[in-house]
Design an enzyme around this catalytic site. Structure first.
Site, PDB file in Angstrom:
ATOM      1  N   LYS A 227      -0.777  -0.202  -7.159  1.00 28.36           N
ATOM      2  CA  LYS A 227      -0.526  -1.082  -6.003  1.00 28.36           C
ATOM      3  C   LYS A 227       0.651  -0.523  -5.218  1.00 28.36           C
ATOM      4  O   LYS A 227       1.796  -0.613  -5.635  1.00 28.36           O
ATOM      5  CB  LYS A 227      -0.206  -2.516  -6.425  1.00 28.36           C
ATOM      6  CG  LYS A 227      -0.305  -3.454  -5.225  1.00 28.36           C
ATOM      7  CD  LYS A 227       0.647  -4.619  -5.246  1.00 28.36           C
ATOM      8  CE  LYS A 227       1.986  -4.385  -4.610  1.00 28.36           C
ATOM      9  NZ  LYS A 227       2.021  -4.091  -3.183  1.00 28.36           N
TER      10      LYS A 227
ATOM     11  N   GLY B 237      10.995  -0.566  -7.901  1.00 24.72           N
ATOM     12  CA  GLY B 237      11.253  -1.453  -6.767  1.00 24.72           C
ATOM     13  C   GLY B 237      12.585  -2.153  -6.936  1.00 24.72           C
ATOM     14  O   GLY B 237      13.473  -1.690  -7.657  1.00 24.72           O
ATOM     15  N   GLY B 238      12.704  -3.301  -6.285  1.00 26.16           N
ATOM     16  CA  GLY B 238      13.973  -4.018  -6.273  1.00 26.16           C
ATOM     17  C   GLY B 238      14.249  -4.739  -7.585  1.00 26.16           C
ATOM     18  O   GLY B 238      13.332  -5.070  -8.340  1.00 26.16           O
TER      19      GLY B 238
ATOM     20  N   ASN C 222       9.762   3.702  -0.415  1.00 30.23           N
ATOM     21  CA  ASN C 222      10.727   4.711   0.052  1.00 30.23           C
ATOM     22  C   ASN C 222      10.349   6.159  -0.264  1.00 30.23           C
ATOM     23  O   ASN C 222      10.749   7.053   0.485  1.00 30.23           O
ATOM     24  CB  ASN C 222      12.153   4.378  -0.401  1.00 30.23           C
ATOM     25  CG  ASN C 222      12.337   4.458  -1.871  1.00 30.23           C
ATOM     26  OD1 ASN C 222      11.487   3.972  -2.614  1.00 30.23           O
ATOM     27  ND2 ASN C 222      13.411   5.059  -2.324  1.00 30.23           N
TER      28      ASN C 222
ATOM     29  N   CYS D 146      17.043   4.956  -3.860  1.00 25.31           N
ATOM     30  CA  CYS D 146      17.614   4.169  -4.958  1.00 25.31           C
ATOM     31  C   CYS D 146      18.896   4.796  -5.471  1.00 25.31           C
ATOM     32  O   CYS D 146      19.819   4.114  -5.880  1.00 25.31           O
ATOM     33  CB  CYS D 146      16.603   4.031  -6.084  1.00 25.31           C
ATOM     34  SG  CYS D 146      16.002   5.603  -6.710  1.00 25.31           S
TER      35      CYS D 146
HETATM   36  P1  NAP Z   1      10.255  -4.521  -3.824  1.00 23.40           P
HETATM   37  O1  NAP Z   1      10.299  -5.520  -2.725  1.00 23.40           O
HETATM   38  O2  NAP Z   1      10.712  -4.940  -5.171  1.00 23.40           O
HETATM   39  O3  NAP Z   1       8.745  -4.005  -3.879  1.00 23.40           O
HETATM   40  C1  NAP Z   1       8.345  -2.979  -4.751  1.00 23.40           C
HETATM   41  C2  NAP Z   1       6.872  -3.144  -5.039  1.00 23.40           C
HETATM   42  O4  NAP Z   1       6.684  -4.356  -5.762  1.00 23.40           O
HETATM   43  C3  NAP Z   1       6.007  -3.270  -3.777  1.00 23.40           C
HETATM   44  O5  NAP Z   1       4.769  -2.673  -4.002  1.00 23.40           O
HETATM   45  C4  NAP Z   1       5.887  -4.778  -3.643  1.00 23.40           C
HETATM   46  O6  NAP Z   1       4.780  -5.191  -2.879  1.00 23.40           O
HETATM   47  C5  NAP Z   1       5.744  -5.176  -5.097  1.00 23.40           C
HETATM   48  N1  NAP Z   1       6.039  -6.576  -5.388  1.00 23.40           N
HETATM   49  C6  NAP Z   1       6.844  -7.423  -4.711  1.00 23.40           C
HETATM   50  N2  NAP Z   1       6.827  -8.649  -5.302  1.00 23.40           N
HETATM   51  C7  NAP Z   1       5.988  -8.557  -6.375  1.00 23.40           C
HETATM   52  C8  NAP Z   1       5.566  -9.481  -7.375  1.00 23.40           C
HETATM   53  N3  NAP Z   1       5.979 -10.744  -7.397  1.00 23.40           N
HETATM   54  N4  NAP Z   1       4.713  -9.030  -8.325  1.00 23.40           N
HETATM   55  C9  NAP Z   1       4.289  -7.755  -8.342  1.00 23.40           C
HETATM   56  N5  NAP Z   1       4.645  -6.846  -7.394  1.00 23.40           N
HETATM   57  C10 NAP Z   1       5.504  -7.234  -6.430  1.00 23.40           C
HETATM   58  O7  NAP Z   1      11.089  -3.227  -3.445  1.00 23.40           O
HETATM   59  P2  NAP Z   1      10.992  -2.375  -2.109  1.00 23.40           P
HETATM   60  O8  NAP Z   1      11.756  -3.076  -1.051  1.00 23.40           O
HETATM   61  O9  NAP Z   1       9.586  -1.999  -1.821  1.00 23.40           O
HETATM   62  O10 NAP Z   1      11.706  -1.041  -2.548  1.00 23.40           O
HETATM   63  C11 NAP Z   1      13.062  -0.865  -2.494  1.00 23.40           C
HETATM   64  C12 NAP Z   1      13.693  -1.039  -3.863  1.00 23.40           C
HETATM   65  O11 NAP Z   1      13.127  -0.092  -4.777  1.00 23.40           O
HETATM   66  C13 NAP Z   1      15.175  -0.728  -3.843  1.00 23.40           C
HETATM   67  O12 NAP Z   1      15.861  -1.691  -4.593  1.00 23.40           O
HETATM   68  C14 NAP Z   1      15.269   0.629  -4.501  1.00 23.40           C
HETATM   69  O13 NAP Z   1      16.518   0.901  -5.072  1.00 23.40           O
HETATM   70  C15 NAP Z   1      14.185   0.536  -5.501  1.00 23.40           C
HETATM   71  N6  NAP Z   1      13.790   1.885  -5.945  1.00 23.40           N
HETATM   72  C16 NAP Z   1      14.128   2.285  -7.214  1.00 23.40           C
HETATM   73  C17 NAP Z   1      13.815   3.571  -7.646  1.00 23.40           C
HETATM   74  C18 NAP Z   1      14.170   4.037  -9.026  1.00 23.40           C
HETATM   75  O14 NAP Z   1      13.569   5.007  -9.475  1.00 23.40           O
HETATM   76  N7  NAP Z   1      15.100   3.405  -9.713  1.00 23.40           N
HETATM   77  C19 NAP Z   1      13.147   4.449  -6.786  1.00 23.40           C
HETATM   78  C20 NAP Z   1      12.815   4.003  -5.514  1.00 23.40           C
HETATM   79  C21 NAP Z   1      13.145   2.716  -5.102  1.00 23.40           C
HETATM   80  P3  NAP Z   1       4.966  -5.539  -1.311  1.00 23.40           P
HETATM   81  O15 NAP Z   1       5.329  -4.280  -0.639  1.00 23.40           O
HETATM   82  O16 NAP Z   1       3.639  -6.058  -0.911  1.00 23.40           O
HETATM   83  O17 NAP Z   1       6.062  -6.575  -1.217  1.00 23.40           O
END
Ligand code: NAP
Length: 494
Positions: free
Chosen positions: A177, A230-231, A154, A286
């Site tokens: 990554k 991430g999530g 994002n 987020c």
């Molecule tokens: P995500 O699905 O959790 O993915 C985040 C990152 O983790 C991606 O690079 C993803 O790779 C990787 N990933 C997924 N499964 C993994 C695993 N088993 N092991 C290691 N890495 C893995 O989240 P998203 O959909 O990209 O992002 C949206 C989320 O991020 C939302 O929940 C948002 O609130 C959160 N976010 C939080 C903040 C904060 O500062 N608190 C800031 C921005 C976003 P792939 O893309 O290849 O799946």
């Protein structure tokens, strides 16, 4: 101005090479077209990057640099990013469908982050602590070694910088990554870092699936710290892996942030803030203020004005200067958001505006979704509890301060909160009572690299930014040094 895409080679331990993993496709969701396709990192690519990172990080040429010397790399990277705002923001818009205005702001923020952590590094003091014996006591800080940075789609360049800058400043090597939906800008960051002269091997960009590349990095014994954004479900899984390794991990996760509008607020200021808080970045933020609580005495009037203002938002192409709400990052993500809106209807919600794809010239091919406001739900509804990560706002009435504090805190997340009121003492009380890492009072979604950021509960653990952001990438060490010259008495020797 139109720019070219990078050639799709990966930056593996300081060398540009074709990936040997699964194919990655970057799309321009605003037009439903493909940007580029290339091979991501394989297991072998990741292992090569780790080997090169290990050698580079332990090389005295990097490890033994004085802080002011290492800081010069960060300043050079900052300047190089700032010099390429146009190209980088273009690529970021193509990769994520963000507006150019927002993409420019993210690039500027990345440049500022490198500059800031260079300055923090140069001005951080190790401590001589109060001695309790015939010795001097010091608290010093060493690099951790190899840091895996895993980022979401994002705000890619800003979140990449938020991890890479303090981790490099602290003397580590970084293996980044990026998310599979937004790999391009991270590869460009690698090019800039290389041009800034960072020694080979200290920075790698390894696009590839989270399941394969991400997991391999996190589980690898040479990785000494993971910094993840991430999530929440992914973060929880990674925390388990980190627990097994007893490895530090910082987790910046999702949110369902409450915005609280009291009857004594400046209503126009509050409406502008609520709109920005939820609908900027097409709600894919987020810290989106996605749960709106409005005091019952002004609920109908305030919500009617908010609906009117929402309908006036300009939905459009990310390259149109007056666009406020752009396309979502990916058609698949729009489908997920649509699923949540259907869920809200099933739970008895009433759509006040939005709830559909927009129609209009140029919008049909993109992953656009109308800014949506839903009323009539209980705070316990799934749509009020779970992160939707799109332009969807739920509105609920409240009666008094205690009532709204209880409802705001009745959620697993604890990332952010907005409060709108002219009564500063009340704002202070509520701000202190809300469980959130960041509270904005009469403003929203404002950021400063000098100020810590992070979440509580399901929103994560650890903080980024601020001077302490550097310490998150170091090992603290205490040193006791005798200055008496006398043998310790217990030994009765000589
Ligand atoms: P995500 O699905 O959790 O993915 C985040 C990152 O983790 C991606 O690079 C993803 O790779 C990787 N990933 C997924 N499964 C993994 C695993 N088993 N092991 C290691 N890495 C893995 O989240 P998203 O959909 O990209 O992002 C949206 C989320 O991020 C939302 O929940 C948002 O609130 C959160 N976010 C939080 C903040 C904060 O500062 N608190 C800031 C921005 C976003 P792939 O893309 O290849 O799946």
């Amino acid at each position: 101005m139109t720019h070219s895409f990078p050639n799709g080679h990966l930056f593996v331990g300081g060398e540009w090479q074709a990936g040997t993993g699964a194919e990655i496709v970057s799309v321009f969701a605003a037009e439903g077209t493909e940007n580029m396709a290339f091979k991501g990192a394989s297991r072998e690519d990741v292992l090569t990057a780790i080997d090169r990172a290990k050698a580079a990080q332990s090389d005295p040429a990097w490890r033994d640099l004085k802080p002011h010397e290492r800081a010069t790399y960060l300043y050079r990277i900052s300047e190089a990013i700032a010099a390429e705002v146009d190209r980088l923001s273009w690529l970021q818009s193509r990769d994520t469908s963000k507006t150019r205005t927002e993409a420019r702001a993210l690039v500027a923020s990345a440049a500022a982050t490198f500059r800031y952590f260079g300055a923090v590094l140069e001005t951080s003091d190790d401590l001589m602590t109060a001695s309790r014996g015939d010795y001097q006591t010091y608290s010093v800080h060493d690099p951790i070694g190899l840091v895996a940075a895993i980022t979401p789609w994002n705000s890619p360049i800003a979140s990449d910088a938020q991890k890479a800058a303090p981790a490099l400043a602290a003397g580590n090597a970084v293996l980044l990554k990026p998310a599979s939906w937004s790999p391009i800008i991270s590869l460009e960051l690698a090019r800039i870092i290389e041009q800034a002269g960072l020694p080979k091997g200290l920075f790698s960009v390894l696009p590839g699936s989270g399941r394969d590349v991400g997991n391999l990095l996190v589980e690898h014994p040479e990785i000494g710290k993971v910094s993840f954004t991430g999530g929440t479900s992914t973060g929880r899984h990674l925390a388990h892996v980190a627990a097994e390794k007893l490895m530090p991990i910082s987790l910046e996760l999702g949110g369902k942030s409450p915005t609280i509008v009291f009857e004594d607020c400046d209503e126009d200021q509050a409406i502008a803030g609520v709109l920005f808080g939820i609908f900027s970045s097409t709600g894919q933020s987020c810290i989106a203020g996605s749960r709106l609580f409005v005091q019952r005495s002004i609920f109908d009037r305030f919500v009617a004005k908010l609906v009117q203002a929402t309908k006036a938002l300009k939905i459009g192409h990310p390259f149109d200067a007056d666009t406020q709400v752009s396309s979502m990052v990916h058609a698949d993500h729009r489908e997920a958001v649509e699923g949540y809106v259907q869920q809200a209807l099933d739970e008895g919600g009433e759509i006040l505006t939005g709830g559909a794809r927009p129609e209009g010239v140029g919008l049909d091919d993109g992953a656009y979704y109308r800014p949506t406001i839903i009323a009539g739900l209980d705070n316990s509804a799934r749509t009020c509890r779970e992160e939707i990560f799109g332009p969807v706002l739920v509105v609920l009435p409240f009666d008094d301060e205690d009532d709204v504090i209880a409802m705001s805190n009745d959620n697993d997340y604890g990332l952010a909160c907005g409060i709108w009121s002219r009564d500063h003492r009340k704002c202070w009380r509520v701000a202190r009572a809300i469980r959130a890492g960041t509270v904005w009072v009469n403003t929203y979604k404002q950021f400063s690299i000098t100020t810590p950021f992070g979440g509580d509960g399901a929103s994560g653990m650890g903080r980024e930014k601020g001077r302490a952001g550097l310490r998150a990438y170091q090992r603290q060490k205490s040193i006791y040094e005798d200055h008496s010259g006398a043998p310790l008495g217990w030994a009765r020797w000589p």
